[in-house]
Scaffold this motif. Structure first.
Motif, PDB file in Angstrom:
ATOM      1  N   UNK A   1      89.562 143.520   4.321  1.00  0.00           N
ATOM      2  CA  UNK A   1      89.226 144.386   5.454  1.00  0.00           C
ATOM      3  C   UNK A   1      87.734 144.645   5.604  1.00  0.00           C
ATOM      4  N   UNK A   2      86.961 144.439   4.532  1.00  0.00           N
ATOM      5  CA  UNK A   2      85.511 144.665   4.603  1.00  0.00           C
ATOM      6  C   UNK A   2      84.747 143.450   5.128  1.00  0.00           C
ATOM      7  N   UNK A   3      85.448 142.380   5.451  1.00  0.00           N
ATOM      8  CA  UNK A   3      84.787 141.114   5.766  1.00  0.00           C
ATOM      9  C   UNK A   3      84.790 140.780   7.253  1.00  0.00           C
ATOM     10  N   UNK A   4      84.697 141.800   8.088  1.00  0.00           N
ATOM     11  CA  UNK A   4      84.591 141.531   9.527  1.00  0.00           C
ATOM     12  C   UNK A   4      83.934 142.710  10.238  1.00  0.00           C
ATOM     13  N   UNK A   5      83.160 142.388  11.260  1.00  0.00           N
ATOM     14  CA  UNK A   5      82.608 143.379  12.180  1.00  0.00           C
ATOM     15  C   UNK A   5      82.688 142.780  13.578  1.00  0.00           C
ATOM     16  N   UNK A   6      83.093 143.541  14.577  1.00  0.00           N
ATOM     17  CA  UNK A   6      83.257 142.984  15.918  1.00  0.00           C
ATOM     18  C   UNK A   6      81.980 142.405  16.512  1.00  0.00           C
ATOM     19  N   UNK A   7      80.832 142.859  16.004  1.00  0.00           N
ATOM     20  CA  UNK A   7      79.561 142.331  16.501  1.00  0.00           C
ATOM     21  C   UNK A   7      79.429 140.828  16.242  1.00  0.00           C
TER      22      UNK A   7
END
Length: 421
Positions: A274-280
């Motif tokens: 879950x820490x391995x994504x950002x919508x940017x």
């Protein structure tokens, strides 16, 4: 690059801090919960008056996880504002006292030391290494901590409670998805790219367990937070013939991995914690590849979920912060604040708003859902509150940049797994 270097330096600085914090316990605050009888005959103590309940927030607003810290904190402030507008809890208004530790170990421990005597507990504490550094003191002080971290190494304390599935369980669920939906099968090789340290190595335990259960071979690629170009890792995994990849790192590393793989015609599914994504990331050149071949395991439904609670939170958050993007940090912050609020309500019903009273109240919560699809059970301090994960896929058209491709659930291997084992 400087921000990422701080994350690496944190581990070194903690060695000295652990020696210091191990010597500090409730002895420096012997009064503890005074047990005063407050308004309505409710027993009160640290952080609680007849008018207010003060909760601490130890966050990162300017360091490595500044985007996460901002979203989590603003969501918790929104929860407090709405709760207070509805009359508060136990006749008292909630208050958040916020400190930005900038993902610096010395600042994090200093901020805990400063706030601990003044607050009832902590609705947020970003950084599992920092939480671990003060865990002995937390157990002595008995002020509840709900960290925004999912390492199984934090389990066991009745006062440090992980909300959602831990990284090892999350990885088991992720690999189960790859096997059931993406063609990974017994005898195949599975790549695992992971950060050195607590987060990545706990996730690796999950892949090692699943490999043993399912007859897979794990090809490991350990990296540092400063390793932003995944070209070497992709080359090694392609040469090894892996059929799928797990990544337990940051958004930047995930984007590089998926982008490099696509450019090199290495067409395998990749799934991250879950820490391995950002919508940017969807606005970068890796965006198309992420939407095609990347998935994320999450402890809850995303901010754009099709639930009444999610839709209301989206509307309320947009109204409060119209210039800020939506992400799953909003969900994490709202959920943790809601859990703390539920414990306060139950403690109030027992007329005991002391730290011990709130801790006991949390132990009675066995089926709490803040509106994001995964019931949370806090009756066992040795276990995470859930073993379920939701599988998400990047989608620039979705609110928050993620859509659900598999509803909440736990693999058989996760259900039978002893967390941290």
């Amino acid at each position: 690059m400087k921000a990422l270097t701080r994350a690496t330096a944190a581990a070194t600085a903690l060695a000295a801090l652990l020696a210091l914090t191990a010597c500090s316990s409730k002895a420096e605050n012997d009064d503890g919960d005074k047990g005063d009888m407050g308004a309505g005959g409710v027993k009160t103590g640290d952080g609680v008056t007849a008018e207010t309940i003060d909760l601490g927030v130890l966050t990162d607003m300017t360091g490595v996880y500044a985007t996460l810290g901002k979203s989590v904190t603003q969501a918790q402030q929104l929860y407090v504002e709405q709760t207070n507008a509805g009359g508060g809890i136990c006749g008292r208004k909630l208050k958040l006292t916020v400190r930005d530790h900038a993902y610096d170990p010395q600042k994090a421990v200093a901020a805990y030391t400063e706030l601990e005597p003044k607050v009832l507990g902590f609705a947020q504490f970003i950084g599992s290494p920092f939480v671990a550094a003060v865990e002995q003191r937390v157990d002595g002080n008995k002020g509840l901590v709900l960290p925004q971290a999912w390492s199984a190494n934090l389990l066991g304390s009745p006062y440090v409670r992980v909300v959602g599935s831990t990284y090892d369980l999350e990885t088991i669920n992720a690999i189960d998805f790859l096997m059931k939906e993406k063609g990974l099968k017994k005898g195949d090789k599975l790549g695992h790219v992971y950060f050195e340290g607590d987060y990545g190595e706990n996730a690796l335990k999950g892949s090692q367990h699943m490999a043993e259960e399912a007859g897979l071979t794990v090809v490991e690629q350990k990296i540092k937070p400063t390793d932003n170009d995944m070209t070497a890792q992709v080359s090694a995994l392609k040469k090894a013939g892996v059929k799928a990849v797990v990544i337990s790192a940051g958004p930047r590393q995930a984007a590089s991995l998926v982008g490099v793989a696509a450019a090199g015609s290495f067409d395998v599914p990749v799934i991250g914690n879950n820490s391995a994504f950002a919508p940017q990331l969807l606005a970068t050149q890796s965006g198309p590849a992420l939407m095609k071949n990347y998935y994320v395991a999450s402890p809850t439904l995303p901010i754009g979920a099709d639930t009444a609670a999610a839709k209301k939170l989206v509307a309320d958050y947009k109204k409060a912060h119209p210039e800020d993007s939506l992400d799953n940090g909003v969900v994490a912050g709202w959920t943790a604040a809601s859990v703390f609020g539920e414990a306060l309500k139950k403690a109030c019903a027992e007329k005991d708003l002391t730290r011990e009273g709130v801790g006991k109240a949390l132990l009675t919560i066995d089926d709490f859902d803040a509106g994001f699809g995964v019931p949370q059970d806090f009756t066992d301090p040795k276990a995470p509150s859930s073993k379920e994960s939701v599988i998400l896929q990047p989608d620039k058209k979705a609110t928050g940049g993620m859509k659900v491709v598999q509803q909440p659930g736990a693999a058989d291997a996760a259900t039978n797994y002893t967390t941290g084992g």
